[in-house]
Design a protein around this motif. Structure first.
Motif, PDB file in Angstrom:
ATOM      1  N   PRO A  19       0.818  -1.204   0.000  1.00 58.19           N
ATOM      2  CA  PRO A  19       0.000   0.000   0.000  1.00 58.19           C
ATOM      3  C   PRO A  19       0.861   1.268   0.000  1.00 58.19           C
ATOM      4  N   PRO A  20       0.371   2.379  -0.538  1.00 60.62           N
ATOM      5  CA  PRO A  20      -0.971   2.545  -1.095  1.00 60.62           C
ATOM      6  C   PRO A  20      -1.071   2.230  -2.597  1.00 60.62           C
ATOM      7  N   VAL A  21       0.077   2.139  -3.329  1.00 58.55           N
ATOM      8  CA  VAL A  21      -0.076   2.022  -4.785  1.00 58.55           C
ATOM      9  C   VAL A  21       0.605   0.759  -5.336  1.00 58.55           C
ATOM     10  N   ASN A  22       0.999  -0.168  -4.448  1.00 54.24           N
ATOM     11  CA  ASN A  22       1.694  -1.403  -4.854  1.00 54.24           C
ATOM     12  C   ASN A  22       2.936  -1.103  -5.693  1.00 54.24           C
ATOM     13  N   ALA A  23       3.694  -0.089  -5.244  1.00 51.35           N
ATOM     14  CA  ALA A  23       4.944   0.244  -5.947  1.00 51.35           C
ATOM     15  C   ALA A  23       5.880  -0.956  -5.877  1.00 51.35           C
ATOM     16  N   LEU A  24       6.727  -1.053  -6.907  1.00 54.13           N
ATOM     17  CA  LEU A  24       7.581  -2.240  -7.043  1.00 54.13           C
ATOM     18  C   LEU A  24       8.842  -2.093  -6.194  1.00 54.13           C
ATOM     19  N   GLY A  59       1.608   1.223  -9.170  1.00 53.86           N
ATOM     20  CA  GLY A  59       2.018   2.602  -9.448  1.00 53.86           C
ATOM     21  C   GLY A  59       3.450   2.712  -9.927  1.00 53.86           C
ATOM     22  N   GLY A  60       4.080   1.582 -10.250  1.00 51.28           N
ATOM     23  CA  GLY A  60       5.418   1.634 -10.855  1.00 51.28           C
ATOM     24  C   GLY A  60       6.545   1.422  -9.872  1.00 51.28           C
ATOM     25  N   ALA A  61       7.752   1.697 -10.338  1.00 47.99           N
ATOM     26  CA  ALA A  61       8.939   1.550  -9.490  1.00 47.99           C
ATOM     27  C   ALA A  61       8.744   2.375  -8.223  1.00 47.99           C
ATOM     28  N   ASP A  62       9.379   1.946  -7.143  1.00 49.09           N
ATOM     29  CA  ASP A  62       9.256   2.679  -5.887  1.00 49.09           C
ATOM     30  C   ASP A  62      10.203   3.878  -5.943  1.00 49.09           C
ATOM     31  N   ILE A  63       9.629   5.063  -6.127  1.00 46.11           N
ATOM     32  CA  ILE A  63      10.455   6.262  -6.345  1.00 46.11           C
ATOM     33  C   ILE A  63      11.339   6.546  -5.125  1.00 46.11           C
ATOM     34  N   LYS A  64      10.856   6.120  -3.968  1.00 45.79           N
ATOM     35  CA  LYS A  64      11.653   6.378  -2.746  1.00 45.79           C
ATOM     36  C   LYS A  64      12.965   5.605  -2.773  1.00 45.79           C
ATOM     37  N   GLU A  65      13.023   4.531  -3.550  1.00 39.75           N
ATOM     38  CA  GLU A  65      14.255   3.729  -3.600  1.00 39.75           C
ATOM     39  C   GLU A  65      15.310   4.380  -4.487  1.00 39.75           C
ATOM     40  N   LEU A 121       3.196   5.545 -19.141  1.00 41.23           N
ATOM     41  CA  LEU A 121       4.620   5.453 -18.813  1.00 41.23           C
ATOM     42  C   LEU A 121       5.078   6.866 -18.430  1.00 41.23           C
ATOM     43  N   PRO A 122       4.810   7.275 -17.162  1.00 38.52           N
ATOM     44  CA  PRO A 122       5.079   8.669 -16.785  1.00 38.52           C
ATOM     45  C   PRO A 122       6.526   8.941 -16.370  1.00 38.52           C
ATOM     46  N   GLU A 123       7.439   8.008 -16.637  1.00 44.04           N
ATOM     47  CA  GLU A 123       8.829   8.194 -16.179  1.00 44.04           C
ATOM     48  C   GLU A 123       9.416   9.532 -16.594  1.00 44.04           C
ATOM     49  N   ARG A 155       1.803  10.866 -20.589  1.00 45.01           N
ATOM     50  CA  ARG A 155       0.374  11.009 -20.288  1.00 45.01           C
ATOM     51  C   ARG A 155      -0.268   9.660 -19.975  1.00 45.01           C
ATOM     52  N   HIS A 156      -1.283   9.721 -19.125  1.00 45.30           N
ATOM     53  CA  HIS A 156      -2.020   8.504 -18.762  1.00 45.30           C
ATOM     54  C   HIS A 156      -3.156   8.334 -19.762  1.00 45.30           C
ATOM     55  N   VAL A 157      -3.409   7.112 -20.220  1.00 44.92           N
ATOM     56  CA  VAL A 157      -4.555   6.905 -21.112  1.00 44.92           C
ATOM     57  C   VAL A 157      -5.639   6.129 -20.371  1.00 44.92           C
ATOM     58  N   ILE A 270       9.897  17.408  -6.913  1.00 47.74           N
ATOM     59  CA  ILE A 270       8.602  18.057  -7.155  1.00 47.74           C
ATOM     60  C   ILE A 270       7.453  17.051  -6.994  1.00 47.74           C
ATOM     61  N   PHE A 271       7.661  15.815  -7.421  1.00 48.67           N
ATOM     62  CA  PHE A 271       6.621  14.783  -7.244  1.00 48.67           C
ATOM     63  C   PHE A 271       6.253  14.682  -5.753  1.00 48.67           C
ATOM     64  N   PHE A 272       7.255  14.569  -4.906  1.00 44.13           N
ATOM     65  CA  PHE A 272       6.963  14.424  -3.474  1.00 44.13           C
ATOM     66  C   PHE A 272       6.506  15.755  -2.863  1.00 44.13           C
ATOM     67  N   GLN A 274       4.690  17.996  -4.269  1.00 46.24           N
ATOM     68  CA  GLN A 274       3.280  18.166  -4.636  1.00 46.24           C
ATOM     69  C   GLN A 274       2.388  17.435  -3.635  1.00 46.24           C
ATOM     70  N   ARG A 275       2.861  16.299  -3.180  1.00 49.37           N
ATOM     71  CA  ARG A 275       2.073  15.551  -2.195  1.00 49.37           C
ATOM     72  C   ARG A 275       2.268  16.132  -0.790  1.00 49.37           C
ATOM     73  N   ALA A 276       3.480  16.615  -0.509  1.00 44.89           N
ATOM     74  CA  ALA A 276       3.770  17.149   0.834  1.00 44.89           C
ATOM     75  C   ALA A 276       2.926  18.389   1.140  1.00 44.89           C
ATOM     76  N   GLY A 278      -0.022  18.940   0.555  1.00 48.47           N
ATOM     77  CA  GLY A 278      -1.352  18.530   1.029  1.00 48.47           C
ATOM     78  C   GLY A 278      -1.349  18.321   2.546  1.00 48.47           C
ATOM     79  N   ARG A 279      -0.161  18.112   3.107  1.00 52.29           N
ATOM     80  CA  ARG A 279      -0.072  17.930   4.569  1.00 52.29           C
ATOM     81  C   ARG A 279       0.279  19.288   5.198  1.00 52.29           C
ATOM     82  N   TRP A 280      -0.654  20.237   5.026  1.00 52.91           N
ATOM     83  CA  TRP A 280      -0.409  21.618   5.429  1.00 52.91           C
ATOM     84  C   TRP A 280      -0.442  21.776   6.948  1.00 52.91           C
TER      85      TRP A 280
END
Ligand code: COA
Ligand code: ADP
Length: 719
Positions: A19-24, A59-65, A121-123, A155-157, A270-272, A274-276, A278-280
């Motif tokens: 969880p949450p996106v089953n990153a690899l 949700g793809g490769a685990d970006i945190k890795e 393929l948003p890489e 882009r996502h289709v 920027i990816f992270f 954008q999410r951070a 939201g935790r204002w």
């Protein structure tokens, strides 16, 4: 991290669990390797289904890795092992199959998707390319032009488009895993020779060279210095021109360059970020996790100018009922038409029915009586806004949230006009409001956390990058922008031209330089504000310099341009000339150049040669320095907030990660040294004096940007 069960007697079902996106992650990859082996070696199993838990495939490769040492089994051999299997493997795609998730699915022999699934393929948006075979398999599956489009834009289709393109074999409205299992049963025992994408020849368009040349040119132009889109084109070219194994080698080489690049780091930041955002968190300590938003079903927009129309469209598109109030009959008629056609265009693009009946129109503000939230978007005039807020307080039901779409006015002063100041926040949209991604949610000292939570949630529903910021002149974005624009005017006085300044900024990666941008937005807007602030009157009559206001340097160039009726694109003349009023193609204007020469002569200024480096340092470091002041003042909670604002609302090149991240990549000590230098040369420009927080960060050894908050918090606790 991957669950294995046997279903319907002969189907091995592998469920990704992360969880949450089953990153690899390493553990998920290990799980897949182990469970695939189990399934393939079990003689009872005739086919295999791979799915993800909680309604999302992967949700793809685990970006945190990415920043750390890679451990666990690598992705490429894992996908090859699946593709080489002698039992059919079916991907059951629900939710998202993105990046490595789609590459995993492309290694499977069949793909079944739920109708609501999204694939892509948003890489490239993270500064990378699909390097687990994605750049080699996708063109083989769907052809070069379509693959180039998907891979270079990220882009996502939708599932429907994926089916049409040939990425998936079947789309279902029902339970995807059940459909995939049924499908797996039906293909058990069948030959897989024609199902291994890596063995397909890549379809070669006859005009291959011309095609790649054209695409490369387009991509370079829109990439504005980003390297990943270019590498994506090169990788797809390898798929089209080389055998699979050599193509994979090229994919690996290209990825190796991208993986460690500063651009990839910036884009992943920027990816992270954008999410951070939201935790204002507000200075009072109230925050996203302790504040529950109110439900909003019906909203009102007051004033249907450009902003109000866009906001009404954005609200209706999120599914809300909207009451749109405009006092001027002619404006109302025009607005109705404009809003309907915006809704129709948007609906056509998204393949849905236009939400025309969600909006009702009125000339009477009393129509707001039963709404849950109001967004006021009347003229940017404090007295008028105060009057509107008084009326809203009288007509709205108790508890209605009152929001103002001001770009600079004092939100707390407006709150004072209402008996419930805690229900007032700013919602600063950017034009056009139904398109632009940024929303500043401005809280005053009396705004309640619940009001902020509600506005932030509404922004998220509208698909905006929403950032909670404190109340001050210009909030975050415009407060910083003012200094950037002013430095550009000073550079004109000192010898630069609009063309030179714009070229430097556009080469840096802005879609438009400051002068082209000002021409587009309209020069009269700033002029009006400066007039209101008493800046336009020079005081020359009383012997003061025309270039000094309140003791500090001021450039009247912008005012003089406006006095000529040159308001930018809308009048066909501004910092540039245009074919006609409303024209869009900016051309150099000899009038402007001779005006600048005369201006310099009149004020005894000697033009000197100014290079791109100075343009960038003067404009960008002034803006960044103000960013540090904003952090010091607590107007923005962290550098991520500022960076998201600039990337999503002001055209800051995303691959440079936003102004504060950029400062960290330049080196804080260098930024400090240059600011000190420029402040020494221009002592009459107070904001070039380096901010205390910047000095403090440098003194603390210039920590990486994710550790600035520690220094900021320490600073605030000492105040
Ligand atoms: N690796 C690591 N973490 C990831 C991730 C990934 N590939 N994808 C998402 N996450 C994390 C997010 O950071 C977020 O963490 P947080 O809750 O700590 O902030 C969480 O998963 C949920 O993501 P979010 O984007 O908020 O959820 P969503 O439901 O709105 O969107 C996705 C889901 C999958 C569409 C979206 O997360 C996404 O686009 N992910 C990236 C996909 C991608 O680019 N993959 C290629 C990697 S090379
Ligand atoms: P923009 O949205 O581009 O800033 P304007 O400032 O021109 O555009 O738009 C403001 C709109 O608000 C105008 O159409 C004006 O008629 C309308 N307006 C002004 N006062 C009121 C009011 N009290 N109630 C509703 N609408 C108003």
């Amino acid at each position: 991290m991957a669950l294995y069960t046997r279903v319907s007697g002969i189907v091995g079902l592998i469920t990704l669990q992360n969880p949450p996106v089953n990153a690899l992650s390493a553990a998920v990859r290990q799980g897949i390797v182990d469970k695939v082996e189990t399934a393939l070696s079990d003689p009872k199993v005739k086919s295999v289904v791979i799915c993800g838990q909680n309604g999302i495939f992967c949700g793809g490769a685990d970006i945190k890795e990415f920043g750390a040492q890679m451990t666990g089994p690598p992705l490429i051999p894992m996908i090859h092992a699946i593709e080489a299997a002698n039992k059919p493997v079916v991907a059951a795609i629900e939710g998202s199959a993105l990046g490595g998730g789609l590459e995993l699915a492309l290694g499977c022999h069949y793909r079944i998707a739920h109708s609501k699934a999204r694939l892509g393929l948003p890489e490239v948006t993270l500064g990378l390319l699909p390097a687990a075979g994605g750049s080699q398999r996708l063109p083989r599956l769907i052809g070069v032009p379509a693959a180039l489009n998907l891979i270079t834009t990220g882009r996502h289709v939708t599932a429907a488009e994926a089916l049409q393109l040939g990425i998936v074999d079947q789309v279902t409205d029902h339970n995807t895993v059940d459909a995939a299992v049924k499908f797996a049963l039906s293909v058990a025992g069948q030959s897989l020779d024609a199902r291994r994408i890596s063995t397909y020849p890549c379809p070669r368009p006859s005009d291959l060279d011309a095609l790649f040349e054209e695409v490369m040119q387009k991509v370079r132009q829109s990439a504005r210095g980003a390297i990943a889109p270019v590498a994506c084109v090169q990788a797809v070219r390898a798929a089209a021109t080389l055998p699979y194994t050599q193509g994979m080698e090229r994919e690996r080489e290209l990825m190796a360059t991208l993986f460690t690049s500063g651009q990839a780091r910036a884009l992943q930041y920027i990816f992270f970020a954008q999410r951070a955002v939201g935790r204002w968190r507000m200075p009072s300590g109230a925050s996203w996790d302790t504040s529950k938003p109110r439900p909003i079903n019906k909203a009102a927009v007051i004033g249907l100018g450009t902003m109000g129309r866009g906001i009404a469209v954005a609200l209706a598109q999120t599914g809300l009922s909207v009451v749109a109030v405009e006092t001027q009959e002619k404006q109302l008629m025009e607005a109705k038409q404009a809003v309907s056609s915006m809704l129709e265009r948007g609906a056509k693009r998204r393949g849905v029915a236009p939400a025309l009946d969600r909006i009702s129109y009125s000339q009477n503000i009393q129509a707001v009586a039963d709404v849950d939230l109001v967004i006021e978007a009347v003229f940017e005039d404090m007295a008028l806004k105060m009057e509107v807020f008084q009326q809203l307080s009288a007509f709205c039901k108790p508890g209605t949230l009152l929001c103002t779409n001001t770009s600079a006015l004092d939100v707390d002063q407006l709150a004072s006009e209402t008996p419930n100041p805690e229900l007032v926040v700013g919602m600063h949209f950017f034009a056009p409001a139904h398109v632009m991604k940024l929303l500043e949610v401005v809280y005053g000292p009396r705004s309640s956390p619940q009001a902020v939570a509600t506005a932030m949630q509404l922004g998220k529903k509208m698909g905006k990058a929403s950032v909670a910021v404190g109340n001050c002149r210009g909030f975050v974005g415009n407060r910083m922008l003012r200094l950037y624009v002013e430095q550009a005017s000073f550079l004109l006085e000192e010898g630069a031209t609009p063309e030179l300044v714009d070229r430097a900024l556009e080469e840096f990666g802005f879609p438009m330089g400051v002068f082209r941008m000002s021409d587009l937005s309209g020069l009269d807007v700033g002029w009006r504000t400066r007039k209101r602030d008493g800046l336009v009157e020079s005081g020359e009559a009383s012997g003061q310099s025309a270039r000094i206001r309140k003791g500090y340097r001021y450039s009247p160039i912008g005012d003089l341009i406006c006095e000529q009726g040159r308001f930018g694109q809308k009048t066909g003349r501004g910092w540039y000339q245009y074919d006609k009023p409303g024209g869009r193609v900016a051309r150099s204007d000899p009038w402007l150049h001779s005006f600048l020469e005369q201006y310099r002569a009149r004020h005894g200024l000697v033009a000197r040669s100014i290079d791109h480096q100075e343009v960038l340092e003067r404009c960008l470091y002034a803006l960044i320095n103000e960013g540090f002041r904003i952090l010091e003042d607590g107007i923005a909670a962290g550098p991520e907030d500022i960076d998201v604002i600039y990337v999503f609302g002001y055209g800051w090149p995303r691959h440079r990660g936003g102004p504060m991240f950029y400062a960290s990549t330049v080196g804080l000590a260098k930024v400090l040294e240059r600011l000190e230098h420029y402040h020494q040369v221009h002592p009459d420009v107070p904001y070039l004096q380096p901010c205390g927080l910047l000095r403090r960060l440098v003194a603390s050894g210039s920590p990486p940007v994710h550790r600035w908050r520690e220094v900021i918090n320490k600073l605030h606790s000492q105040l």
